[in-house]
Design a protein around this motif. Structure first.
Motif, PDB file in Angstrom:
ATOM      1  N   ILE A  78       0.839  -1.205   0.000  1.00 38.01           N
ATOM      2  CA  ILE A  78       0.000   0.000   0.000  1.00 38.01           C
ATOM      3  C   ILE A  78       0.870   1.250   0.000  1.00 38.01           C
ATOM      4  CG2 ILE A  78      -1.720   1.297   1.317  1.00 38.01           C
ATOM      5  CD1 ILE A  78      -2.823  -1.375   2.306  1.00 38.01           C
ATOM      6  N   ASP A  79       1.939   1.248   0.792  1.00 36.08           N
ATOM      7  CA  ASP A  79       2.862   2.387   0.811  1.00 36.08           C
ATOM      8  C   ASP A  79       3.494   2.618  -0.558  1.00 36.08           C
ATOM      9  OD1 ASP A  79       2.584   3.264   3.420  1.00 36.08           O
ATOM     10  OD2 ASP A  79       4.120   1.908   4.209  1.00 36.08           O
ATOM     11  N   GLU A  80       3.872   1.531  -1.237  1.00 34.70           N
ATOM     12  CA  GLU A  80       4.508   1.652  -2.549  1.00 34.70           C
ATOM     13  C   GLU A  80       3.543   2.211  -3.590  1.00 34.70           C
ATOM     14  OE1 GLU A  80       7.576   1.095  -4.040  1.00 34.70           O
ATOM     15  OE2 GLU A  80       8.304   1.167  -1.991  1.00 34.70           O
ATOM     16  N   ILE A  81       2.275   1.901  -3.450  1.00 39.94           N
ATOM     17  CA  ILE A  81       1.287   2.438  -4.386  1.00 39.94           C
ATOM     18  C   ILE A  81       1.091   3.929  -4.134  1.00 39.94           C
ATOM     19  CG2 ILE A  81      -1.143   2.354  -5.087  1.00 39.94           C
ATOM     20  CD1 ILE A  81      -1.055  -0.667  -4.434  1.00 39.94           C
ATOM     21  N   HIS A  82       1.053   4.311  -2.861  1.00 37.58           N
ATOM     22  CA  HIS A  82       0.892   5.729  -2.539  1.00 37.58           C
ATOM     23  C   HIS A  82       2.140   6.535  -2.913  1.00 37.58           C
ATOM     24  CE1 HIS A  82      -2.972   5.495  -0.672  1.00 37.58           C
ATOM     25  NE2 HIS A  82      -2.586   4.695   0.314  1.00 37.58           N
ATOM     26  N   GLN A  83       3.297   5.992  -2.584  1.00 37.47           N
ATOM     27  CA  GLN A  83       4.548   6.726  -2.798  1.00 37.47           C
ATOM     28  C   GLN A  83       5.656   5.736  -3.153  1.00 37.47           C
ATOM     29  OE1 GLN A  83       4.929  10.209  -2.644  1.00 37.47           O
ATOM     30  NE2 GLN A  83       6.845   9.633  -3.653  1.00 37.47           N
ATOM     31  N   PRO A  84       5.952   5.560  -4.463  1.00 35.61           N
ATOM     32  CA  PRO A  84       6.989   4.604  -4.858  1.00 35.61           C
ATOM     33  C   PRO A  84       8.320   4.893  -4.174  1.00 35.61           C
ATOM     34  CG  PRO A  84       5.765   5.369  -6.774  1.00 35.61           C
ATOM     35  CD  PRO A  84       5.321   6.218  -5.619  1.00 35.61           C
ATOM     36  N   GLY A  85       8.930   3.814  -3.674  1.00 37.19           N
ATOM     37  CA  GLY A  85      10.212   3.962  -2.988  1.00 37.19           C
ATOM     38  C   GLY A  85      11.175   2.892  -3.440  1.00 37.19           C
ATOM     39  N   ALA A  86      11.602   2.053  -2.502  1.00 35.54           N
ATOM     40  CA  ALA A  86      12.590   1.021  -2.820  1.00 35.54           C
ATOM     41  C   ALA A  86      11.978  -0.176  -3.547  1.00 35.54           C
ATOM     42  CB  ALA A  86      13.264   0.549  -1.534  1.00 35.54           C
ATOM     43  N   GLY A  87      10.646  -0.219  -3.623  1.00 35.71           N
ATOM     44  CA  GLY A  87       9.994  -1.325  -4.303  1.00 35.71           C
ATOM     45  C   GLY A  87       9.602  -2.440  -3.351  1.00 35.71           C
ATOM     46  N   VAL A  88       8.940  -3.444  -3.909  1.00 36.95           N
ATOM     47  CA  VAL A  88       8.523  -4.624  -3.141  1.00 36.95           C
ATOM     48  C   VAL A  88       9.512  -5.743  -3.446  1.00 36.95           C
ATOM     49  CG1 VAL A  88       6.665  -6.270  -2.727  1.00 36.95           C
ATOM     50  CG2 VAL A  88       6.114  -3.901  -3.329  1.00 36.95           C
ATOM     51  N   PRO A  89      10.162  -6.298  -2.435  1.00 33.03           N
ATOM     52  CA  PRO A  89      11.202  -7.309  -2.678  1.00 33.03           C
ATOM     53  C   PRO A  89      10.676  -8.540  -3.415  1.00 33.03           C
ATOM     54  CG  PRO A  89      11.239  -6.567  -0.397  1.00 33.03           C
ATOM     55  CD  PRO A  89       9.986  -6.019  -1.005  1.00 33.03           C
ATOM     56  N   LYS A  90      11.500  -9.086  -4.307  1.00 31.85           N
ATOM     57  CA  LYS A  90      11.126 -10.311  -5.020  1.00 31.85           C
ATOM     58  C   LYS A  90      10.949 -11.471  -4.053  1.00 31.85           C
ATOM     59  CE  LYS A  90      14.757  -9.768  -7.609  1.00 31.85           C
ATOM     60  NZ  LYS A  90      15.839 -10.000  -8.589  1.00 31.85           N
ATOM     61  N   ARG A  91      11.699 -11.445  -2.958  1.00 36.38           N
ATOM     62  CA  ARG A  91      11.652 -12.544  -1.996  1.00 36.38           C
ATOM     63  C   ARG A  91      10.357 -12.568  -1.191  1.00 36.38           C
ATOM     64  NH1 ARG A  91      14.892  -8.575   0.691  1.00 36.38           N
ATOM     65  NH2 ARG A  91      16.659  -9.163  -0.597  1.00 36.38           N
ATOM     66  N   MET A  92       9.557 -11.474  -1.261  1.00 38.63           N
ATOM     67  CA  MET A  92       8.340 -11.412  -0.449  1.00 38.63           C
ATOM     68  C   MET A  92       7.391 -12.555  -0.779  1.00 38.63           C
ATOM     69  SD  MET A  92       5.401  -8.445  -0.168  1.00 38.63           S
ATOM     70  CE  MET A  92       6.048  -7.498   1.206  1.00 38.63           C
ATOM     71  N   ALA A  93       7.181 -12.864  -2.057  1.00 42.96           N
ATOM     72  CA  ALA A  93       6.217 -13.891  -2.451  1.00 42.96           C
ATOM     73  C   ALA A  93       6.585 -15.276  -1.913  1.00 42.96           C
ATOM     74  CB  ALA A  93       6.056 -13.917  -3.971  1.00 42.96           C
ATOM     75  N   PRO A  94       7.766 -15.810  -2.205  1.00 47.30           N
ATOM     76  CA  PRO A  94       8.077 -17.143  -1.667  1.00 47.30           C
ATOM     77  C   PRO A  94       8.191 -17.170  -0.142  1.00 47.30           C
ATOM     78  CG  PRO A  94      10.012 -16.183  -2.730  1.00 47.30           C
ATOM     79  CD  PRO A  94       8.852 -15.301  -3.067  1.00 47.30           C
ATOM     80  N   LEU A  95       8.633 -16.042   0.448  1.00 43.31           N
ATOM     81  CA  LEU A  95       8.815 -16.005   1.893  1.00 43.31           C
ATOM     82  C   LEU A  95       7.482 -16.050   2.622  1.00 43.31           C
ATOM     83  CD1 LEU A  95      11.070 -15.878   3.973  1.00 43.31           C
ATOM     84  CD2 LEU A  95      10.957 -13.379   3.867  1.00 43.31           C
ATOM     85  N   ILE A  96       6.521 -15.241   2.176  1.00 36.93           N
ATOM     86  CA  ILE A  96       5.222 -15.229   2.844  1.00 36.93           C
ATOM     87  C   ILE A  96       4.467 -16.531   2.581  1.00 36.93           C
ATOM     88  CG2 ILE A  96       3.993 -14.075   0.942  1.00 36.93           C
ATOM     89  CD1 ILE A  96       3.363 -13.684   4.740  1.00 36.93           C
ATOM     90  N   LEU A  97       4.643 -17.110   1.385  1.00 38.28           N
ATOM     91  CA  LEU A  97       3.993 -18.393   1.087  1.00 38.28           C
ATOM     92  C   LEU A  97       4.497 -19.470   2.048  1.00 38.28           C
ATOM     93  CD1 LEU A  97       3.402 -19.894  -2.445  1.00 38.28           C
ATOM     94  CD2 LEU A  97       4.163 -21.316  -0.553  1.00 38.28           C
ATOM     95  N   ALA A  98       5.830 -19.583   2.165  1.00 40.83           N
ATOM     96  CA  ALA A  98       6.414 -20.624   3.008  1.00 40.83           C
ATOM     97  C   ALA A  98       6.051 -20.431   4.474  1.00 40.83           C
ATOM     98  CB  ALA A  98       7.934 -20.644   2.836  1.00 40.83           C
ATOM     99  N   THR A  99       6.144 -19.201   4.972  1.00 45.46           N
ATOM    100  CA  THR A  99       5.910 -18.968   6.403  1.00 45.46           C
ATOM    101  C   THR A  99       4.436 -19.086   6.772  1.00 45.46           C
ATOM    102  OG1 THR A  99       5.934 -16.568   5.985  1.00 45.46           O
ATOM    103  CG2 THR A  99       7.978 -17.579   6.734  1.00 45.46           C
ATOM    104  N   THR A 100       3.546 -18.767   5.844  1.00 45.28           N
ATOM    105  CA  THR A 100       2.115 -18.964   6.121  1.00 45.28           C
ATOM    106  C   THR A 100       1.784 -20.453   6.210  1.00 45.28           C
ATOM    107  OG1 THR A 100       1.536 -16.907   4.983  1.00 45.28           O
ATOM    108  CG2 THR A 100      -0.237 -18.489   5.330  1.00 45.28           C
ATOM    109  N   VAL A 101       2.346 -21.238   5.292  1.00 48.23           N
ATOM    110  CA  VAL A 101       2.131 -22.686   5.338  1.00 48.23           C
ATOM    111  C   VAL A 101       2.691 -23.260   6.642  1.00 48.23           C
ATOM    112  CG1 VAL A 101       2.734 -24.891   4.261  1.00 48.23           C
ATOM    113  CG2 VAL A 101       2.039 -22.961   2.837  1.00 48.23           C
TER     114      VAL A 101
END
Length: 415
Positions: A78-101
């Motif tokens: 949400i922050d990145e959509i409001h104000q682009p900054g450093a971006g959303v890390p590529k590792r976010m997707a696999p990391l959140i998938l694994a830790t949620t499981v």
């Protein structure tokens, strides 16, 4: 007007959205399959609950060593959509998938929407880099990523579309992203279906008081509509209690425990102790599939006697402790559980139809916690049918008005 709605600034990211939404839908399908496996594996191996504190340490270390800014979760997107900054890390997707499981495999009470939204944001940011999009187009693609992830994980493409436009700023829509979000919501959902992943069906029974309008049946039972108002107010107050409790629990643990890896250990031990205290595992994990015949689930809440008097409160406590002590997942499915079981309880107190009030609680508590009443009204139509649309709208908007200014997404802005 049409020229503005279909300008190249909208068409360009809309075309890029298609492969992005396919990728998001595919990864969400994998996530849902793994999540279903993890939950049923724990059903067969109850002793896994005792390893929840150890699982918390693993999750903590994964984010400490590899997470970076991913720790901010949905709020980062949400922050990145409001104000682009450093971006959303590529590792976010696999990391959140694994830790949620991992969280669900060992019994933590969490949801799945946060995971799907973070998958959507991470993959959208990745594609934006590949296509060398400018900041404006990247913002639109990130918004579409939210729509794809949300629509795919719940099987509600229209809700995903509206949710992505409504969630960014309370009381205001990001209209310029309408076409990418619409495409993303449907493509993401269709992709999950193409992979053969099914969603849980919910049903509200027939209730007297209907009328026909252009061939469509609507229910406008005045007495029931009046009963909906106090119920919706309580749904809104419950949304406030959940959001406030989640912030308080996280802040309290961070203040009291200075050694950070001890926090998930404490959270896991509390969940284990509560399960022993209550004497049943009904409030662990997602709360959709029953661990044993007669277990309290979201589905059972739509039936007479399908929830205990304080099932909603126990699920609230379990979830804020799980998420507040560092375990991963979303808040929305637990909010569905809290709302449906509270609706079940209120139906008995107000002499109202159980399935209807369970359905209203399902969407209204979510509306109050996320400040997205229109998206939640549409979710009611997609999940339960259009017959009770007046009840959906009344419940969601009253709950929203009664839920205060505190929500589960701190990065949301106000108009």
């Amino acid at each position: 007007m049409l020229k503005k709605l279909f300008s190249p600034a909208i068409i360009r990211p809309a075309l890029v959205t298609i492969p992005v939404a396919v990728a998001i839908g595919s990864m969400v399908a994998l996530f849902l399959w793994l999540l279903n496996w993890a939950i049923h594996f724990r059903f067969q191996h109850n002793w896994l609950l005792y390893l929840l504190p150890a699982a918390g340490i693993v999750i903590h270390l994964l984010y400490k060593w590899y997470g970076g800014s991913s720790e901010k979760g949905n709020n980062l997107i949400i922050d990145e959509i409001h104000q682009p900054g450093a971006g959303v890390p590529k590792r976010m997707a696999p990391l959140i998938l694994a830790t949620t499981v991992i969280t669900h495999l060992f019994g933590g009470s969490a949801g799945r929407e946060g995971t799907a939204v973070q998958i959507g944001g991470s993959l959208a940011n990745l594609f934006a880099g590949w296509f060398k999009l400018n900041d404006h187009d990247k913002q639109m693609l990130l918004t579409a990523g939210i729509a794809a992830g949300f629509g795919a994980v719940f099987g509600t493409p229209l809700t995903g579309f509206i949710f992505a436009l409504e969630v960014l700023t309370v009381g205001r829509f990001k209209y310029e992203a309408w076409l990418p979000c619409l495409i993303a919501g449907f493509v993401g959902d269709y992709t999950v279906s193409a992979w053969g992943v099914m969603h849980t069906p919910y049903h509200i029974g027939n209730i007297p008081g209907g009328y026909a309008f252009y061939g469509h049946a609507f229910n406008a039972n005045v007495l029931l509509l009046l009963k909906t108002i106090p119920a919706a107010a309580l749904f809104g107050l419950t949304s406030y209690a959940f959001a406030k409790s989640a912030h308080v629990v996280k802040d309290t643990f961070n203040k009291l425990i200075k050694i950070s890896w001890l926090i998930p250990i404490c959270g896991g031990l509390i969940i284990i102790a509560l399960t022993f205290l209550i004497g049943k595992p009904d409030y662990l994990s997602l709360g959709v599939s029953p661990e044993y015949p007669g277990a309290i689930t979201i589905v059972s809440a739509f039936q007479q006697g399908g929830a205990d008097l304080f099932s909603w409160l126990w699920k609230l406590v379990y979830t804020v402790i799980t998420l507040g002590t560092g375990f991963k997942g979303g808040e929305v499915t637990p909010l569905f559980y809290i709302g449906a079981t509270l609706g079940n309880t209120l139906a008995g107190l107000l002499n109202a139809p159980v399935s209807l009030f369970a359905g209203l609680g399902f969407i209204a508590v979510f509306a109050g916690a996320t400040k997205t009443p229109l998206a939640c009204t549409v979710m009611g139509i997609e999940l339960f049918g259009i017959n009770f649309v007046l009840f959906y709208a009344l419940a969601c908007f009253v709950a929203y008005l009664c839920s205060g200014k505190v929500g589960i997404y701190s990065a949301q802005r106000r108009k």
